[in-house]
Design a protein around this motif. Sequence first.
Motif, PDB file in Angstrom:
ATOM      1  N   SER A 262       0.846  -1.195   0.000  1.00 48.30           N
ATOM      2  CA  SER A 262       0.000   0.000   0.000  1.00 48.30           C
ATOM      3  C   SER A 262       0.884   1.250   0.000  1.00 48.30           C
ATOM      4  O   SER A 262       1.647   1.472   0.949  1.00 48.30           O
ATOM      5  CB  SER A 262      -0.906  -0.006   1.232  1.00 48.30           C
ATOM      6  N   ILE A 263       0.796   2.051  -1.060  1.00 45.86           N
ATOM      7  CA  ILE A 263       1.632   3.249  -1.196  1.00 45.86           C
ATOM      8  C   ILE A 263       0.777   4.416  -1.682  1.00 45.86           C
ATOM      9  O   ILE A 263       0.040   4.297  -2.660  1.00 45.86           O
ATOM     10  CB  ILE A 263       2.806   3.010  -2.166  1.00 45.86           C
ATOM     11  N   ASP A 264       0.913   5.546  -0.997  1.00 45.24           N
ATOM     12  CA  ASP A 264       0.155   6.761  -1.296  1.00 45.24           C
ATOM     13  C   ASP A 264       1.148   7.831  -1.757  1.00 45.24           C
ATOM     14  O   ASP A 264       2.188   8.027  -1.133  1.00 45.24           O
ATOM     15  CB  ASP A 264      -0.550   7.209  -0.009  1.00 45.24           C
ATOM     16  N   GLU A 265       0.838   8.521  -2.842  1.00 44.51           N
ATOM     17  CA  GLU A 265       1.746   9.550  -3.351  1.00 44.51           C
ATOM     18  C   GLU A 265       1.284  10.973  -3.014  1.00 44.51           C
ATOM     19  O   GLU A 265       1.853  11.957  -3.500  1.00 44.51           O
ATOM     20  CB  GLU A 265       1.926   9.420  -4.862  1.00 44.51           C
ATOM     21  N   ALA A 266       0.288  11.092  -2.128  1.00 46.24           N
ATOM     22  CA  ALA A 266      -0.319  12.397  -1.860  1.00 46.24           C
ATOM     23  C   ALA A 266       0.644  13.398  -1.232  1.00 46.24           C
ATOM     24  O   ALA A 266       0.427  14.612  -1.319  1.00 46.24           O
ATOM     25  CB  ALA A 266      -1.550  12.230  -0.960  1.00 46.24           C
TER      26      ALA A 266
END
Length: 339
Positions: A262-266
């Motif tokens: 799970s990876i978020d670029e926000a």
Amino acid sequence: MTTSTTPQLDLSKFPRRALLEGPTPIQHLPRLSAHLGGANVFVKRDDLNGLGGGGNKLRKLEFLIGEALASGADTIITVGARQSNHARLTAAAAARVGLECELVLTRAVPRDDPDYVDNGNILLDALFDAHVHDLPGSANALQFAEDRASELRAQGRRVYVCPLGGSSPVGCLGYADCAAEIVGQAKVDGISFDRIVVPNGSGGMHAGLVAGLVAMGRDPSLVSAFTVYGKAEQARSTTLDKANQTAQLINATLRVDSSAISIDEAQLGAGYGIPTDGMRAAVRLMASTEGLLLDPVYGGKAFAGLVENATAGHYRAGQNILFVMTGGLPGLFAYRSEF
């Protein structure tokens, strides 16, 4: 909180050179948790290591330096950006064990102010007596390192080349071991973590934690990351590949499913090493509520993501969220003008 013994995860077949003083503590942050108004926030203090100013890269370097020494190396070369925490700690570890050290550092971040160019990690690299190769941001640092290694080998030197962030499968073993450490500490303290939040740069810490959890039969999707280096899709692919390679080093039958990553670029903003308003606010919040210091490149952006998720209600009241503090304090001095 206590620093427990590690549950069973046998990594004894891998060469290792001790660089840590023992397990790093897990601490509850009551003032910060109250400020965020919901979940209980804890931190895993991987910034609390004495060697070289401390930081999470020492976990990887225990196995990388171990492999280098086992191979008979007398020199280690690694790569990174000019303010690389990994490069600084590689230089410190090399000094500790008696290896020559060369750092291939690129101007990957578009900054030329004196603080960034000459202070922070780069100052410490010099104190650790590392030889620094200063390359433009467009350079292929790893190819330069390999070419330099060939030159030194032709002179009779025995050279070990370490990749970006120390994030080879061998390096990732350091965070498989950390996963076991966290599981052991949680058991002793009678606590269950609903989420483990980390920054994702070269992907090694994230991959190692996932591989370690898989190897222990635990849920790897507990780990979630905020990318600070590149877009989420590429970060996810890189991390999954490293997690699988690391898991298979531990046990050839293990596999990591893509759903575990799970990876978020926000929080990436304009790119690696480029400050954001969210990062600045997160660094100030942690410092002003708990007296703890985050770095501006990795931990600051990832913690900004944790704060945003908490205030948006993505973490329920009563949930236990563990944030891995990766260190990188010298970077604050390199980014002085941002604060």
